[in-house]
Design an enzyme around this catalytic site. Structure first.
Site, short mmCIF file in Angstrom:
data_model
loop_
_atom_site.label_atom_id
_atom_site.label_comp_id
_atom_site.label_asym_id
_atom_site.label_seq_id
_atom_site.Cartn_x
_atom_site.Cartn_y
_atom_site.Cartn_z
N SER A 335 -19.64 2.17 21.27
CA SER A 335 -19.91 2.94 22.49
C SER A 335 -20.39 1.99 23.59
CB SER A 335 -20.95 4.02 22.21
OG SER A 335 -22.18 3.42 21.81
N TYR A 336 -20.61 2.55 24.76
CA TYR A 336 -20.97 1.73 25.93
C TYR A 336 -22.20 0.88 25.63
CZ TYR A 336 -21.41 0.58 30.87
OH TYR A 336 -21.46 -0.09 32.07
N PRO A 337 -22.10 -0.45 25.83
CA PRO A 337 -23.18 -1.33 25.36
C PRO A 337 -24.33 -1.53 26.34
CG PRO A 337 -21.34 -2.65 26.11
CD PRO A 337 -20.93 -1.22 26.30
#
Length: 862
Positions: A335-337
């Site tokens: 997922s978005y880091p």
């Protein structure tokens, strides 16, 4: 049918999103800039049939900079940069022609859906895209909406489709907070950087830094490292004594006890305790306590924790780790880091994420056990309201990701599995002993339920020596009692992980910018990365921080930047006025700048102790054209020549070697020429130190060597050694490298193209004659008789490098091994064939590019 333009942040992201939304039924083509593709398909949009065009940008479309004249370090007082100097938005990468590309694709579109990364930077890019495309899009009818914003946290079918079904609007306030940060960092950073770089590089020769930069976040980051260094330097070790006792529960076993007093700093007192205890032959058990303890599973993973672990456990620098995380995200693996949140939303599909990992051999057993027995609800963390925690979004193998990509993915996955596992439980047994009047203790731990430590074994309870079964009143024979002399030790240098923790605690930077600031202090030679990824400040870094403390501690302390970050966050929330925050902050730093300039002598006193003046640095190399004394070549970055007699300094090309050029002199100013070279496989060209810094002709710019000099008769100039127009870049000329024999070559004076020719020739000269076909200069070549490739026994031949059939097989096009910032263009695109001819300085005509000859040369491209 409506036409809908959709824009993502990266080309790979655009392709992934388009595949999901079109279910694979799409056509793709390259955009006009060559970097971004356009994926087209038809579908439904808000209840109407629509033609979709999905494309991307490559990060920021625009960048903030001062208008032209304020970019001159020599002509502008840095103090003017706080208020007088106007700024403008420029294309971040002009070669990509991103604005034109967006306008071509946006022309005639009815709606736009923005799929930029869902953080503040992403919101800012949204408005950069809108500024480019809104003027060419169809005007909406009445109250019809035409601008939509997609919010997503991972590249999965569910998340992308959900985002498409719940479109919102871009957030202007978050974009403004980024604009404010950009302008503050530009104005404050440039003003301080320009002043201190010019001031100190003009005085000292061994600073070994091409830019003595200041940054509102970078400088406090360096301050943390120097603060730890100062503690290490000022540390004075103290001697202390520890009483150590060993008892023998059984004949062949011994148990080491810890002294309850821990340590004493007086030798005589320590000896007294030893004497008292030595009288006893047995240790008495005073108490035995057993207690069940719990080691909690980790909170869900956010960016800062990921960066800490990547540095401390995986040995990756924060910026490198962030780049890998972004790649894993765009490929759909995680997922978005970039997130500050450590709490999963209530509707987060934990079981779905877990099921995807059920077949991985490394953790399949643990995952399947969790799925069958039921997952444990994760601990409640902090909800920052941005993105969910970092989690794996699909299964991967080591072969797919390889190297560091797999190592980071493996950690993220193990961390996620650990958050839904049970806590680790263990039984702690504590036995208290008395030996005479002194008390001693030993502690043992036995794991009763490993819980999450099965998937994160590095957190497991360490195996300790087993404790004997005993009860209060039991006696054990004493095997040994002795006094250990030890010394207190200084703290170690900060690790990157510790620095990240300090930056987060004090509000320096954001989860996205923290790696950048740490990378900057390394790149500027303010700190070096030692073993264990510890950050050791250099002399320059130490002196700068001490100088800031001496003049104005707030320049280096985290307090003022932390306050600015809070104001920027208020802009993002719509609770503070953009212009007021900007004006107020710039006013504070403008006052600080003027005080800094007035007090610079305080920092200079520290510099004098650590660094040598220009006159005492470097080695004699070439003669000054004014006083005819030797100038010294200073190799420390930025390399330069200094004449101590005239007190003049001349900048040189960087990233290469400099040596004297045959003791030849420039006909204009009598300075001895020097030769810059990037190595045997690269380029080299002579230059006059004076002309390089003070261009003699109107059509020359600062930083040009003899290969770009338009002097009509000088034997080293472009006019005399230029052969023909570059086969790749727009404005370059191929110039004979007269020092390259016997492996002769000509090199473009603009880009990094090299043409090797006439190997083993005795002499190569540029003729005043030109080719009748392409108007390139002819070359006269003398070969050694034993190695001549010419027909018969000929050793001499004149002809055109491009057109002469005798020379055709003796030419090979390559790219220079090293590239210098001066060498512009030439990145591999063969462009603009047959652009016609133009007059070249010095009277000779620029050659045409013969299509067939250029194609023949290009075939040799490596």
């Amino acid at each position: 049918m409506k036409t809908v333009l959709m824009v993502a942040e990266k080309p790979s992201l655009a392709q992934s999103i388009a595949k999901i939304l079109s279910r694979g039924y799409m056509s793709s083509r390259k955009g006009l800039n060559g970097a971004c593709s356009v994926h087209e398909y038809t579908g439904s949009f808000i209840g109407q049939s629509a033609h979709f065009k999905m494309t991307s940008v490559c990060g920021h479309v625009m960048t903030l900079d001062f208008i032209g004249k304020y970019n001159s370090w020599d002509k502008v007082d840095p103090a003017e940069l706080f208020s007088k100097a106007p700024t403008e938005k420029k294309e971040a990468n002009p070669k990509l022609t991103m604005v034109k590309f967006l306008q071509v694709e946006g022309r005639g579109c009815d709606c736009i859906v923005l799929w930029l990364d869902c953080d503040k930077e992403g919101e800012n890019i949204c408005f950069e895209v809108l500024d480019a495309v809104l003027p060419v899009m169809n005007k909406p009818r009445g109250t019809e909406r035409s601008i939509y914003r997609a919010k997503f946290s991972s590249i999965t079918d569910t998340d992308i489709c959900n985002a498409m079904n719940h479109l919102g609007e871009p957030n202007r306030n978050e974009a403004l907070s980024v604009d404010a940060r950009q302008e503050l960092d530009l104005r404050i950073g440039c003003a301080f950087t320009r002043f201190q770089t010019k001031y100190f590089q003009g005085k000292y020769g061994n600073l070994d830094s091409s830019l003595i930069s200041f940054g509102p976040c970078q400088t406090p980051t360096l301050g943390f490292c120097v603060e730890r260094h100062d503690k290490i330097q000022s540390f004075k070790p103290e001697t202390y004594w520890v009483l150590q006792a060993k008892v023998n529960p059984e004949k062949e076993s011994s148990l080491t006890l810890d002294w309850d007093r821990v340590r004493v700093f007086d030798r005589e007192v320590a000896q007294m305790f030893l004497n008292i205890t030595k009288v006893s032959k047995e240790a008495r058990v005073e108490s035995v306590s057993k207690k069940e303890k719990v080691k909690q599973r980790p909170l869900a993973l956010n960016t800062v924790e990921m960066l800490r672990v990547a540095s401390a456990a995986l040995g990756m620098g924060p910026q490198h780790a962030m780049q890998i995380a972004e790649r894993l995200y765009t490929q759909g693996y995680i997922s978005y880091p970039r997130t500050e949140t450590t709490h999963y939303p209530e509707n987060f599909d934990l079981k779905g994420c877990l099921r995807q990992q059920a077949s991985n051999p490394y953790w399949a057993e643990t995952v399947n056990a969790l799925l069958s027995e039921g997952i444990n609800r994760p601990r409640k963390g902090h909800d920052a309201g941005d993105h969910p925690p970092i989690t794996p979004m699909r299964a991967a193998t080591e072969a797919e990701l390889g190297g560091d990509g797999w190592r980071l993915y493996e950690y993220i996955t193990r961390h996620f599995i650990a958050t839904v596992s049970t806590d680790c439980k263990y039984l702690q047994t504590t036995i208290s002993f008395s030996i005479g009047p002194e008390r001693f203790t030993c502690v043992g731990k036995v794991v009763t339920s490993p819980g999450f430590t099965e998937i994160m074994p590095w957190h497991s309870i360490p195996l300790e020596e087993s404790l004997p079964r005993c009860e209060k009143g039991d006696l054990f024979p004493i095997g040994e009692i002795k006094l250990l002399e030890k010394q207190t030790s200084p703290p170690d240098y900060l690790t990157e992980a510790e620095l990240i923790t300090l930056m987060e605690k004090h509000g320096i930077g954001t989860d996205a910018s923290i790696p950048v600031h740490i990378n900057n202090i390394c790149q500027r030679n303010y700190v070096t990365v030692e073993s264990g990824r510890r950050l050791k400040p250099t002399n320059l870094g130490i002196v700068l921080v001490h100088g800031y403390y001496k003049i104005d501690a707030e320049l280096v302390l985290p307090t003022i930047r932390s306050a600015v970050e809070k104001q920027l966050n208020l802009i993002a929330l719509g609770k503070a006025n953009y212009h007021q925050v900007l004006e107020h902050t710039l006013d504070i730093f403008k006052r600080k700048f003027h005080y800094f300039v007035d007090s610079i002598a305080g920092m200079d006193e520290l510099m004098e102790v650590s660094f040598s003046p220009l006159a005492a640095t470097g080695k004699p190399l070439s003669r000054c054209g004014k006083c005819h004394r030797f100038m010294k070549y200073i190799q420390a970055k930025p390399s330069r020549l200094h004449c101590s007699h005239c007190d003049d300094t001349y900048s040189l090309p960087q990233n290469g070697t400099i040596k004297l050029y045959k003791e030849l002199r420039c006909p204009l100013d009598d300075f001895e020429l020097v030769l810059w070279s990037s190595g045997s496989r690269g380029k080299s060209y002579p230059l006059c130190p004076y002309c390089y810094n003070h261009p003699p002709f109107r059509d020359m710019k600062k930083g040009m060597g003899c290969n770009e000099c338009t002097h009509p008769t000088c034997q080293h100039s472009l006019s005399m050694l230029g052969i023909g127009q570059c086969v790749e870049c727009e404005n370059g000329v191929l110039v004979l490298d007269s020092t390259s024999g016997p492996k002769w070559k000509m090199a473009c004076n603009k880009c990094n193209v090299i043409v090797h020719f006439f190997e083993n020739a005795h002499k190569v000269r540029v003729s005043p004659e030109t080719c009748d076909l392409c108007e390139a200069a002819l070359v006269d070549v003398d070969f050694n008789k034993a190695k001549s490739p010419l027909p018969g026994d000929e050793t001499q031949h004149s002809g055109c490098v491009f057109c002469d059939p005798v020379f055709q097989d003796l030419v090979e096009l390559k790219h220079a091994a090293m590239r210098h910032p001066m060498h512009r263009g030439g990145q591999g695109k063969r462009q603009g064939r047959g652009r016609g001819k133009g007059r070249r300085p010095g009277g000779r005509v620029n050659p045409k590019k013969p299509k067939d000859k250029m194609a023949a040369l290009a075939a040799y491209f490596v």
